[in-house]
Each structure stands twice: as C-alpha cells, then as structure tokens.
Design an enzyme around this catalytic site. Structure first.
Site, PDB file in Angstrom:
ATOM      1  N   CYS A 248     -35.030-121.272  29.313  1.00  0.00           N
ATOM      2  CA  CYS A 248     -35.230-120.908  27.901  1.00  0.00           C
ATOM      3  C   CYS A 248     -34.567-122.005  27.080  1.00  0.00           C
ATOM      4  O   CYS A 248     -33.504-121.802  26.491  1.00  0.00           O
ATOM      5  CB  CYS A 248     -34.626-119.551  27.590  1.00  0.00           C
ATOM      6  N   ALA A 249     -35.183-123.176  27.035  1.00  0.00           N
ATOM      7  CA  ALA A 249     -34.460-124.406  26.717  1.00  0.00           C
ATOM      8  C   ALA A 249     -34.190-124.652  25.238  1.00  0.00           C
ATOM      9  O   ALA A 249     -33.238-125.351  24.900  1.00  0.00           O
ATOM     10  CB  ALA A 249     -35.208-125.610  27.290  1.00  0.00           C
ATOM     11  N   ALA A 250     -35.029-124.157  24.346  1.00  0.00           N
ATOM     12  CA  ALA A 250     -34.861-124.500  22.932  1.00  0.00           C
ATOM     13  C   ALA A 250     -33.544-123.968  22.393  1.00  0.00           C
ATOM     14  O   ALA A 250     -33.104-122.883  22.792  1.00  0.00           O
ATOM     15  CB  ALA A 250     -36.027-123.933  22.122  1.00  0.00           C
ATOM     16  N   GLY A 252     -32.411-127.117  22.876  1.00  0.00           N
ATOM     17  CA  GLY A 252     -32.231-128.279  23.730  1.00  0.00           C
ATOM     18  C   GLY A 252     -30.812-128.763  23.921  1.00  0.00           C
ATOM     19  O   GLY A 252     -30.584-129.717  24.677  1.00  0.00           O
ATOM     20  N   LYS A 254     -28.168-127.447  25.460  1.00  0.00           N
ATOM     21  CA  LYS A 254     -27.548-127.261  26.771  1.00  0.00           C
ATOM     22  C   LYS A 254     -28.154-128.190  27.817  1.00  0.00           C
ATOM     23  O   LYS A 254     -27.437-128.769  28.643  1.00  0.00           O
ATOM     24  CB  LYS A 254     -27.649-125.794  27.185  1.00  0.00           C
ATOM     25  N   ASP A 303     -44.001-120.246  30.286  1.00  0.00           N
ATOM     26  CA  ASP A 303     -43.382-118.928  30.174  1.00  0.00           C
ATOM     27  C   ASP A 303     -42.558-118.682  31.439  1.00  0.00           C
ATOM     28  O   ASP A 303     -43.111-118.576  32.543  1.00  0.00           O
ATOM     29  CB  ASP A 303     -44.460-117.862  30.021  1.00  0.00           C
ATOM     30  N   CYS A 375     -25.542-115.013  24.096  1.00  0.00           N
ATOM     31  CA  CYS A 375     -24.586-115.029  22.988  1.00  0.00           C
ATOM     32  C   CYS A 375     -24.437-113.619  22.431  1.00  0.00           C
ATOM     33  O   CYS A 375     -24.339-113.405  21.233  1.00  0.00           O
ATOM     34  CB  CYS A 375     -24.998-116.029  21.906  1.00  0.00           C
TER      35      CYS A 375
END
EC number: 2.1.1.176
Length: 434
Positions: A248-250, A252, A254, A303, A375
């Site tokens: 779940c990269a966005a 970016g 991390k 996905d 978070c």
C-alpha cells in the site's frame, strides 16, 4: 494582497471541511497555490489547523453567544467565525488586525450585512476568551468511547496530545549525505533541530516549517516524515538485496526510505489508485531513488488484495502492509479525521486489513517477514487484527520488536500519540515458518 484575502481563503477551506465532507489536505492543496505570497499561504494553513483543533470551543462560544448559531445554510459564516476565533486563540495574532481583517473577509464572502455581527463576536472572544472544552470534546462519542475502552489509563493523554500541534520530523536521505552534515546545514540556516538516538535518519524540529525553507529539499536531500513512520524501515529490516513488496505504497515515503538505505533491494511498490501511485513516482524522483535509478525497483498500479491479477509467482522475502486505517493516531496532523469518521467505517477497515494480510501472506516465502503497520490506536485494527490473523495462519508467529517501537500490544508494539514526540502508530513483525 489584502490581509482579508487569506482569511477568505481559510474560510473557504474550513467551510468545505466542516460542512461538505472535504479533506483538509485536499482543500489546502487546491487553495494554497492560488496565493502568491508564502506568508499568506502559511497563515491560511495555520488558521485552518488551529480552527479545526479547537472546533469544540468555537462551537461552544457560538451556542452560548448567539440566540441562533449559524447552521449548514450559513456554513461560510460559521467557518469565518471559526477562522476569526483561531487567530485570537490559539494563534495569538495582533487582535486589531485579526478582527479588522476578518470583518473585511465577511464582505469578501458576501456577508457584508453581517460584518457588525462578526465584529461583535470577535470582540467578545477577545475580551472573554472562548469557553473551555475538554480535549476529547472534538471526538465523536462513539470514537471517544472506543479510545477509552481500549486505553482506559491513557485516554486523557491521547486526547490532549491529539489536540496539540505536532513537531516537524525530517528524514535525511542517506544517498545525499549524513545526518550530522545535514544538521550542520540546518544550523547554518538558523533552523534548530535535534537528532534522535532511536532513529538513524531522523531530525526533529520544535516547530512546523515551510518545506521550501529547508536546505536541499527540492534536490531530495531531506524529506518530511514523522519519526513513527520512519521506524517502519527499522521494524521491517529487510536483508541486503531482498525481494520486497510495499503493498500500500502511496505516497511513497516508506519505500523511498528503504531504497535510500539499500539500493540493491528488489522492491516493488504497488497502489490500487493510479493518482496515488503517481505520487509515489514523484516522491522517488525527487529523492533520486526507484525507477530509472535503481535497476531492481519498480512501481505499478495493482490491488494488493487480488494478487492473482498481477503477481508473477515469485515469493517475496519481506512485505510491508501499511494498511488503510482509521488514522486515529495522527489526529494532531489530520484534525479533520474526527469530522469524517463514521461508526460503520471501522468494520469495513478491519475487513479490508484482514484481506490485505491474507493476500500478502500467500506471496511471502517460508522464513520471510511481513510487517503490519497502521497509524491507528484502536485495538480492533491493531492487536485484535494480528491476533485474528495468527489464529487463521498456523505457520505465522510474531517476532518481538523492542521498546523503540512503543509498548507491547497483542503481538506487536503500539506507540500512542505524542510519545517520543511522534504520531500514534502500530507495528507487528510476523514471520512465516520455514
């Protein structure tokens, strides 16, 4: 530019957030570029954050001081008053200018006939101050009750920390220089900062700062990223050259941090939304990592819950699932979270997190590591989610993390908002049996 103009802009943003369900970040992204003066942009941002953090006090004042407080049909007037109150307290702007310019802004939003009312209410706020309200008053009742149930001994501290402005955390790009060298550059620029022994790339500034004033920001020498988010790279700790998935990269940050540390990683960053994935590529490009720089790094729209549609079958050595969540750990940075969350959201988020974990597990090699992170501060998304996952997968076991990552919670570690000056965050490091 007239001093009323930034007040008008702040009013528009607050009206959209308070009354039309819009995201604060999205509205600021849309409105701030229309203001040519950096000081006006900073003022709008400061007003909006302050107004949302003390929303309950402003609403209490309007209820106490007006026979009929402004409702949804008068949303822009209500937003203007919130903006005016925020300038007086907590921002502490010069009262004469704050009141006069906000009264002028009433005319700018088509409320000239109510300028006297605005003036009278702001003058009263100047004289008497806003009514006090508990730090939990801005939290919807159902969410406040969940926090108190999950953290009965810490709830008041959570609410208090979430109502305060957050410090600015920086992440120094290892490819561009050392942390000590960048700290010296900050001091040469008159910017105070301190390092953190628990975070190898982090610097902490006591106050917020415009990124344009950071030395080398445009060149990718540094990023703004909370310390709790930076700790993800330490919790995952992939070995050199590992095959890594950021599921779940966005936006970016991390994945960029991982690549800054190890250019040899065979890293794939995916996101289901093309617009969000574009932000990943923008982040990588500014920092000088990823596609076009690192031969084994790539980003693609995919996905993570349906790997059969895109996965080539080669197992990953390490997978990061930084899952969509309630964001209850970052309220101090995203105060509008408290306006947008609904009771039904939590069940949907927990179900999505479980699907992400199960899909990721199928792509992880025996002996590999999955890091689950959110978070959030809610047990259902964190300790409860991990316990349910372990019950479903008998080849899974948690690998204990140390106290750098917060307090023990289920199979992972939980940091609460404000602890160590960081955001609320959860980490669970899960190992697949060989």
């Amino acid at each position: 530019m007239s001093g009323a103009a930034p007040r008008v802009a702040a009013t528009r943003v607050l009206d959209a957030v308070l009354h039309h369900g819009r995201s604060l970040k999205a509205e600021l992204t849309r409105v701030l570029p229309t203001l040519p003066d950096a000081r006006d942009r900073a003022l709008v941002e400061a007003i909006c954050f302050a107004a949302l953090r003390q929303r309950a006090r402003a609403d209490a004042a309007l209820t106490a001081w007006m026979p009929k407080p402004p409702g949804r049909r008068d949303g822009d007037l209500r937003a203007l008053l919130h903006a005016g109150f925020a300038q007086l307290d907590p921002l502490g702007l010069a009262p004469h200018a704050a009141v006069a310019e906000t009264v002028d802004a009433a005319r700018g939003i088509g409320r000239a006939h109510q300028a006297k009312l605005v003036n009278a209410l702001l003058r009263r706020a100047q004289r008497e101050g806003l009514p006090e309200a508990g730090a939990d008053a801005a939290w919807p009742g159902w969410l406040r009750d969940r926090v108190r149930a999950d953290w009965p001994d810490d709830a008041d501290a959570i609410f208090a920390a979430s109502a305060r402005p957050a410090p600015t955390w920086l992440r120094v790009n290892r490819r561009r220089g050392t942390r000590d060298a960048y700290l010296a550059r900050l001091r040469d620029a008159g910017i105070e900062a301190a390092s953190d022994a628990a975070l190898a790339d982090a610097l902490r500034l006591p106050e917020s700062i415009a990124v344009a004033t950071l030395p080398g920001f445009a060149d990718g020498d540094v990023s703004v990223q909370d310390g709790a988010a930076q700790a993800v790279a330490d919790a995952l700790a992939p070995p050199p050259g590992a095959h890594v998935l950021d599921a779940c990269a966005a936006p970016g940050g991390k994945s960029a941090h991982l690549l800054e540390r190890d250019p040899s990683l065979r890293l794939l960053a995916i996101d289901v939304d093309p617009g969000r994935l574009a932000r990943v590529r923008d982040t990588w490009q500014r920092l000088g990592v990823g596609e076009g720089v690192d031969p084994w790094a790539s980003a693609r729209v995919a996905d993570a819950t349906t790997p059969a549609a895109w996965w080539d079958g080669r197992p990953f050595d390490a997978i990061l699932v930084d899952a969509p969540c309630s964001a209850t750990g970052v309220v101090r940075r995203q105060p509008d979270v408290l306006l947008h969350r609904r009771p039904g959201d939590l069940g949907a988020l927990v179900a999505l997190q479980a699907r992400l974990l199960d899909a990721a597990w199928a792509m992880l090699r025996p002996g590999g590591v999955l890091l689950y992170a959110t978070c959030s501060i809610l047990s259902a998304e964190n300790a409860g989610q991990v316990e349910a996952f372990l019950a479903r997968h008998h080849d899974a076991a948690t690998d204990p993390l140390d106290a750098r990552f917060g307090r023990p919670s289920g199979g992972g570690r939980q940091r609460l908002p404000g602890e160590g000056g960081m955001d609320g965050f959860y980490y669970a490091r899960i190992v697949r049996a060989s």
